[in-house]
Scaffold this motif. Sequence first.
Motif, mmCIF file in Angstrom:
data_model
loop_
_atom_site.group_PDB
_atom_site.id
_atom_site.type_symbol
_atom_site.label_atom_id
_atom_site.label_comp_id
_atom_site.label_asym_id
_atom_site.label_seq_id
_atom_site.Cartn_x
_atom_site.Cartn_y
_atom_site.Cartn_z
ATOM 1 N N ILE A 1 44.608 77.800 5.185
ATOM 2 C CA ILE A 1 43.805 78.972 5.533
ATOM 3 C C ILE A 1 44.453 79.622 6.750
ATOM 4 C CG2 ILE A 1 41.561 79.793 6.319
ATOM 5 C CD1 ILE A 1 40.342 77.390 4.821
ATOM 6 N N GLU A 2 44.898 80.870 6.565
ATOM 7 C CA GLU A 2 45.520 81.635 7.650
ATOM 8 C C GLU A 2 44.867 83.000 7.729
ATOM 9 O OE1 GLU A 2 49.722 82.049 7.419
ATOM 10 O OE2 GLU A 2 50.090 79.909 7.631
ATOM 11 N N GLN A 3 44.408 83.367 8.886
ATOM 12 C CA GLN A 3 43.808 84.676 9.142
ATOM 13 C C GLN A 3 42.710 84.997 8.133
ATOM 14 O OE1 GLN A 3 47.118 87.368 9.180
ATOM 15 N NE2 GLN A 3 47.926 86.548 11.086
ATOM 16 N N GLY A 4 41.894 84.000 7.819
ATOM 17 C CA GLY A 4 40.769 84.208 6.922
ATOM 18 C C GLY A 4 41.132 84.327 5.455
ATOM 19 N N ARG A 5 42.354 83.926 5.086
ATOM 20 C CA ARG A 5 42.809 83.985 3.683
ATOM 21 C C ARG A 5 43.268 82.610 3.251
ATOM 22 N NH1 ARG A 5 46.653 88.675 2.067
ATOM 23 N NH2 ARG A 5 46.193 87.597 0.151
ATOM 24 N N LEU A 6 43.098 82.329 1.975
ATOM 25 C CA LEU A 6 43.558 81.068 1.409
ATOM 26 C C LEU A 6 44.940 81.274 0.807
ATOM 27 C CD1 LEU A 6 42.709 78.131 0.857
ATOM 28 C CD2 LEU A 6 41.895 78.887 -1.359
ATOM 29 N N LEU A 7 45.887 80.479 1.260
ATOM 30 C CA LEU A 7 47.250 80.521 0.747
ATOM 31 C C LEU A 7 47.504 79.226 -0.009
ATOM 32 C CD1 LEU A 7 49.045 81.691 4.018
ATOM 33 C CD2 LEU A 7 48.133 83.110 2.192
#
Length: 92
Positions: free
Chosen positions: A39-45
């Motif tokens: 989870i980076e900057q509120g996004r799932l990668l």
Amino acid sequence: MARPKTDLPDAAAVRALVDGEGRLAVRVTPGAKTEGLVIEQGRLLAKVRAKPQDGAANKAVAGLIAKALGCAPSKVELSRGATSREKQFRVS
């Protein structure tokens, strides 16, 4: 050679990214050396080893999401972005 451990975030953190209608936006990197969710900057990668052929990468991502949430893989289905890196899954 043993497979490396899959990195998964906390289930509560992943559930927090699912909206009220059960949608989860994911950016996918197929053909990666390791598998995992970040989870980076509120996004799932998501990074998966599977190549983007015949839906193999999509199935691998759905499996990772299900494992992170602690639910059956049948509860996670691709709803948008079958051929794109930007995908949307529906979690029921």
